[in-house]
Design a protein around this motif. Structure first.
Motif: not given
Length: 508
Positions: A260-262, A272-280, A297-300
């Motif tokens: 179930n790929l993004m 681009s990544f957030s600084n904490d590596s949690e969001l892409l 892998g969830l889209c927020t």
């Protein structure tokens, strides 16, 4: 594969750790807050022996930490009261009878048993026949209670939390998520893992990823800031997470294991990544932006569309509350990540805007365009602070921040020269090699001392940023290189070509 762990089990591990380290007050506060009991003992045989021998002070200390049914607790406390009465420890017996929760429950549910205990306390002598009827004895009663309580508790090895954490580190090292030769201190945290190598020329291929199919390839690549992941965005819209040490898809991520790929509707051309590596964040050729949680892998959040044409570059601000983007539609925009609302639009470029960065603690924005201009913008007013054409009217294809140097960045042009610029829009110097063909992409090393530029003939040139000298060069492949990215702490580079390969290189 995924494993579900009950939250109560996690709390029990923490409670065991706290109690083993004599942090009793903290353990008690956690128990009261969560109503979870540890429900384990170190040695079941010793626990049974203590009950059979009537070591009630020790037994009662154990059961405080155990989750035992009220019926069995009432039997235990009843026996303790009787034995204290037999030993004429009447004060202790009365306290236990009248001020403990199990005896209060006994009084409510079985008043006749409670009254028998009160009657035994009021007598001048203790008669076993009255208190242990029908052939029951004190020893038999102890054995019954010992067996009943033993069935309610489990034995756990000491230091279980630390053991599990150490096993977790070994597994991550086995999966390639942590370096094998790095010593990790559980109490000092990840700083031990994120040990930065000295910058060195990268020229040795150690692994290669091949995308399936003739027309499938990666349009862009990016390493996560924590150094654990390599992420690719492909021409067919898929976003995949890789183990950069092995070149294998990360199947420990549940959504990738289940295929179930993004994904986006059209080609993913920037990440681009957030600084904490949690969001892409991902941007596609139809002007859309998506924000993903990497672990699930969830889209927020989706911006559909954020731009009227393809999104060429993305950048989170420091707290990941905003996403900065630019596009083929000549504009630069900032959107709120949570609400999805447009915050500000910056207009002034007369051609494709190819790259954007935040500068000066997120107070200014720097953009580069095919019109040959690099502009700096005031994030509050939206006004243009400066405009510079570093190399006449040559298109500026990419802006690269320099680690450990927040005041400068590098511009990549369609030429064999790179531009070193500052945030005030001033050209400091050019870096290049006259014998090279035009550069198509570049990346800066993790320490900010070297810059790697790839030419049209897929030769990667390495320059010292301070001196401008050529450090080395290597041919990456026979096909056209599209992009290149560098690891945040190691001498590792990923380059992607139009033939569907990702080449992973390191220093000798």
């Amino acid at each position: 594969m995924s494993v579900e762990i009950e939250s109560e089990d996690v709390i029990r591990l923490i409670l065991q750790f706290l109690k083993e380290n004599q942090l009793q007050e903290t353990a008690l506060a956690l128990e009261l807050e969560t109503t979870v009991k540890i429900n384990t003992i170190e040695n079941k045989e010793s626990f049974i022996k203590e009950i059979r021998e009537g070591e009630w002070d020790v037994v009662l200390r154990h059961v405080i930490d155990l989750k035992i049914p009220p019926r069995k607790l009432m039997d235990l406390y009843e026996q303790v009261v009787l034995e204290l009465t037999e030993m004429r420890e009447l004060g202790a017996a009365r306290t236990l009878l009248r001020q403990t929760e199990p005896m209060f429950i006994l009084k409510q549910r079985h008043p006749e048993r409670y009254l028998r205990l009160e009657h035994a306390l009021s007598r001048s002598m203790f008669d076993p026949k009255d208190n242990y009827p029908n052939g029951m004895t004190k020893e038999k009663r102890r054995n019954i209670i010992a067996q009943a309580l033993a069935n309610e508790v489990t034995v756990v090895e000491p230091a279980r939390l630390i053991t599990l954490l150490e096993d977790c580190i070994k597994w991550q090292q086995h999966q390639g998520l942590l370096p094998l030769d790095t010593k990790f201190d559980l109490f000092r945290g990840s700083d031990q893992v994120q040990k930065t190598e000295e910058d060195a020329f990268v020229n040795k291929e150690y692994s290669k990823i091949k995308f399936p199919g003739k027309n499938t390839y990666a349009e862009c690549t990016i390493f996560s800031p924590n150094g654990q992941n390599l992420v690719t965005g492909s021409v067919d819209g898929f976003i995949e997470v890789w183990n950069y040490l092995t070149g294998k898809l990360r199947k420990d991520l549940k959504y990738q294991a289940e295929e179930n790929l993004m994904s986006m509707d059209q080609s993913v051309i920037c990440l681009s990544f957030s600084n904490d590596s949690e969001l892409l964040a991902s941007g596609s050729t139809d002007g859309k932006i998506a924000i993903w949680k990497l672990q699930t892998g969830l889209c927020t959040r989706r911006f559909s569309p954020a731009h009227s044409q393809g999104v060429t570059s993305l950048c989170f601000n420091k707290d990941a509350s905003q996403i900065l983007s630019c596009s083929y539609d000549h504009t630069v925009k900032i959107h709120n990540v949570k609400s999805g609302k447009l915050i500000k639009s910056f207009e002034g470029h007369t051609s494709f805007v190819n790259s954007v960065l935040y500068g000066s603690n997120d107070t200014i924005i720097i953009s580069a365009s095919s019109d040959g201009e690099v502009k700096t913008w005031d994030i509050t007013t939206g006004s243009c602070l400066s405009t510079i054409k570093p190399q006449d009217n040559l298109a500026v294809q990419l802006l690269l921040p320099i680690p450990n140097n927040i005041d400068q960045f590098i511009g990549v042009h369609k030429s064999n020269q790179l531009s070193l610029l500052n945030q005030k829009g001033k050209l400091i110097k050019t870096i290049g090699y006259q014998k090279a063909k035009d550069f198509v992409t570049a990346t800066v090393s993790h320490e900010g001392k070297l810059v790697y530029a790839v030419s049209e003939e897929s030769i990667m040139y390495c320059f010292n940023i301070v001196t401008g000298n050529l450090t080395g060069q290597t041919t990456l492949c026979n096909s056209e290189i599209i992009g290149i990215s560098s690891h945040p702490f190691s001498n590792v580079i990923a380059s992607n070509d139009e033939a569907g390969h990702i080449y992973l290189l390191k220093s000798d």
